[in-house]
Design a protein around this motif. Structure first.
Motif, PDB file in Angstrom:
ATOM      1  N   LEU A 100      38.602  33.013  20.916  1.00 28.21           N
ATOM      2  CA  LEU A 100      37.882  34.165  20.390  1.00 28.21           C
ATOM      3  C   LEU A 100      37.706  34.005  18.888  1.00 28.21           C
ATOM      4  O   LEU A 100      38.612  33.532  18.191  1.00 28.21           O
ATOM      5  CB  LEU A 100      38.630  35.465  20.678  1.00 28.21           C
ATOM      6  N   ARG A 101      36.537  34.367  18.412  1.00 28.77           N
ATOM      7  CA  ARG A 101      36.269  34.389  16.980  1.00 28.77           C
ATOM      8  C   ARG A 101      35.910  35.824  16.622  1.00 28.77           C
ATOM      9  O   ARG A 101      35.040  36.432  17.248  1.00 28.77           O
ATOM     10  CB  ARG A 101      35.131  33.440  16.610  1.00 28.77           C
ATOM     11  N   VAL A 102      36.614  36.360  15.645  1.00 27.82           N
ATOM     12  CA  VAL A 102      36.490  37.772  15.295  1.00 27.82           C
ATOM     13  C   VAL A 102      36.030  37.888  13.840  1.00 27.82           C
ATOM     14  O   VAL A 102      36.659  37.329  12.944  1.00 27.82           O
ATOM     15  CB  VAL A 102      37.835  38.511  15.457  1.00 27.82           C
TER      16      VAL A 102
ATOM     17  N   TRP B  27      34.020  42.558  15.168  1.00 25.72           N
ATOM     18  CA  TRP B  27      32.958  41.973  15.982  1.00 25.72           C
ATOM     19  C   TRP B  27      33.577  40.747  16.647  1.00 25.72           C
ATOM     20  O   TRP B  27      33.811  39.728  16.000  1.00 25.72           O
ATOM     21  CB  TRP B  27      31.755  41.589  15.127  1.00 25.72           C
ATOM     22  N   THR B  28      33.882  40.866  17.932  1.00 27.87           N
ATOM     23  CA  THR B  28      34.643  39.852  18.646  1.00 27.87           C
ATOM     24  C   THR B  28      33.743  39.091  19.606  1.00 27.87           C
ATOM     25  O   THR B  28      32.973  39.689  20.365  1.00 27.87           O
ATOM     26  CB  THR B  28      35.799  40.501  19.428  1.00 27.87           C
ATOM     27  N   VAL B  29      33.861  37.767  19.574  1.00 23.58           N
ATOM     28  CA  VAL B  29      33.067  36.905  20.453  1.00 23.58           C
ATOM     29  C   VAL B  29      34.007  36.034  21.274  1.00 23.58           C
ATOM     30  O   VAL B  29      34.881  35.355  20.726  1.00 23.58           O
ATOM     31  CB  VAL B  29      32.106  36.020  19.631  1.00 23.58           C
TER      32      VAL B  29
ATOM     33  N   PHE C 263      28.878  32.079  24.787  1.00 24.76           N
ATOM     34  CA  PHE C 263      29.396  32.974  23.753  1.00 24.76           C
ATOM     35  C   PHE C 263      29.025  34.388  24.174  1.00 24.76           C
ATOM     36  O   PHE C 263      27.838  34.693  24.333  1.00 24.76           O
ATOM     37  CB  PHE C 263      28.763  32.677  22.394  1.00 24.76           C
ATOM     38  N   THR C 264      30.020  35.262  24.338  1.00 24.29           N
ATOM     39  CA  THR C 264      29.734  36.615  24.792  1.00 24.29           C
ATOM     40  C   THR C 264      30.519  37.636  23.969  1.00 24.29           C
ATOM     41  O   THR C 264      31.666  37.378  23.586  1.00 24.29           O
ATOM     42  CB  THR C 264      30.099  36.793  26.276  1.00 24.29           C
ATOM     43  N   PRO C 265      29.917  38.803  23.696  1.00 26.18           N
ATOM     44  CA  PRO C 265      30.667  39.861  22.999  1.00 26.18           C
ATOM     45  C   PRO C 265      31.890  40.275  23.800  1.00 26.18           C
ATOM     46  O   PRO C 265      31.867  40.266  25.036  1.00 26.18           O
ATOM     47  CB  PRO C 265      29.655  41.007  22.888  1.00 26.18           C
ATOM     48  N   ALA C 266      32.959  40.616  23.094  1.00 27.54           N
ATOM     49  CA  ALA C 266      34.206  40.980  23.772  1.00 27.54           C
ATOM     50  C   ALA C 266      34.918  42.056  22.974  1.00 27.54           C
ATOM     51  O   ALA C 266      34.505  42.408  21.861  1.00 27.54           O
ATOM     52  CB  ALA C 266      35.096  39.746  23.938  1.00 27.54           C
ATOM     53  N   ARG C 267      35.994  42.584  23.547  1.00 26.19           N
ATOM     54  CA  ARG C 267      36.850  43.562  22.870  1.00 26.19           C
ATOM     55  C   ARG C 267      38.291  43.082  22.931  1.00 26.19           C
ATOM     56  O   ARG C 267      38.717  42.491  23.926  1.00 26.19           O
ATOM     57  CB  ARG C 267      36.729  44.945  23.502  1.00 26.19           C
TER      58      ARG C 267
END
Length: 320
Positions: A210-212, A220-222, A243-247
């Motif tokens: 994850l890259r935040v 903004w987490t990916v 690459f997808t948005p995440a929480r």
């Protein structure tokens, strides 16, 4: 060099920085602001001065109008002044120190919102500081040794239950160096770390990376599907995966907020690894990290969020 209006944003970075280009376009489109740009390598070819008296202060750089209108600074990728050399090493060092001291002092004295504060930025770039602060902030951190002692490195590697990775310890602008698994050939070369302290860490078997991008408390987490491509050890090596948005889980977000507060940062790009054991491991934070490709890959409005913060608005973006 482009000037700005009252309430200007100053971006201090290399002239060829595409992130600064994108931010300048975002500020113009969203807020009608044309930021001031400064590449510190242009001094002392251009003149400057600082005047202090009873009526106040004035800062001038001949090629950068409007410094005293600046209300926010993006300390993006600063460089040293570019001072001509060749007189003598002692003279060269003296002039470099004088030019850097002048320009840094001129800029750092600006009473503005700093992204990030230069002192905090410099300290936070030290990876040992990051790791210790992350551990105290509640993050899981892989067992780590940073050393220039070949014997200590061999002992660490021999005592680990699984594979070990090695990577650079500094954060300078040297050529890109990937994180690699330590193999037999690397063990034979360990004597070379005597002049280059190296970081050794337990390798975390991952579900994903994850890259935040963290902007004053907004995440903004990916999620990077690193294990499906060639970037299984170092996710930076493969941008062709999903690459997808995440929480992040609430507990991880809390640790992240604690970490960034302890480091004194309002902005940073963090690398986390979700292990197969379900643990979120801290790897590093870069106060000057790259994130344009995350926006391109996911559509997350990261530039708009940072632009909002620089102009004093809520970093949140409507609809996200």
């Amino acid at each position: 060099m482009v000037g700005g209006a009252p309430g200007s944003v100053l971006i201090v970075t290399e002239s060829e920085d595409v992130h600064a280009d994108a931010m300048a376009a975002t500020l113009r489109n969203l807020h009608g602001i044309t930021p001031i740009r400064l590449d510190m390598r242009e001094f002392p070819s251009e003149t400057g001065g600082f005047r202090l008296g009873r009526i106040g202060t004035a800062r001038t750089l001949a090629h950068v109008p409007g410094l005293d209108t600046v209300t926010a600074v993006w300390w993006r990728r600063p460089r040293q002044c570019r001072v001509a050399t060749g007189i003598s090493s002692a003279d060269d060092e003296f002039r470099q120190a004088e030019c850097d001291g002048f320009l840094q002092g001129l800029l750092w004295s600006i009473p503005a919102l700093w992204v990030n504060d230069p002192g905090a930025d410099r300290t936070a770039c030290r990876k040992i500081v990051q790791l210790e602060t992350a551990r105290r902030s509640g993050f899981a951190v892989p067992d780590t040794l940073v050393t220039n002692d070949p014997s200590a490195a061999r002992e660490f590697v021999a005592g680990r239950p699984g594979p070990v990775v090695y990577k650079r310890t500094g954060t300078g602008r040297a050529n890109f160096t990937e994180t690699r698994l330590l193999g037999p050939a690397d063990l034979d070369r360990l004597d070379t770390i005597r002049s280059a302290p190296t970081t050794f860490q337990d390798y975390i078997e991952a579900d994903c990376d994850l890259r935040v991008v963290w902007i004053d408390g907004l995440e903004w987490t990916v999620r990077i599907d690193s294990q499906s491509g060639v970037g299984r050890v170092d996710s930076r090596l493969d941008t062709a995966v999903a690459f997808t948005p995440a929480r992040l889980p609430a507990a991880v977000s809390k640790s992240l907020t604690t970490l960034m507060g302890a480091l004194g940062l309002v902005f940073g790009v963090l690398d986390l690894r979700l292990g197969r054991d379900g643990e979120y491991y801290f790897l590093e934070v870069n106060p000057q990290g790259q994130f344009a490709y995350l926006e391109i890959k996911t559509g997350l409005p990261i530039f708009a969020s940072l632009a909002n913060f620089l102009v004093g608005a809520d970093a949140a973006v409507p609809g996200h």
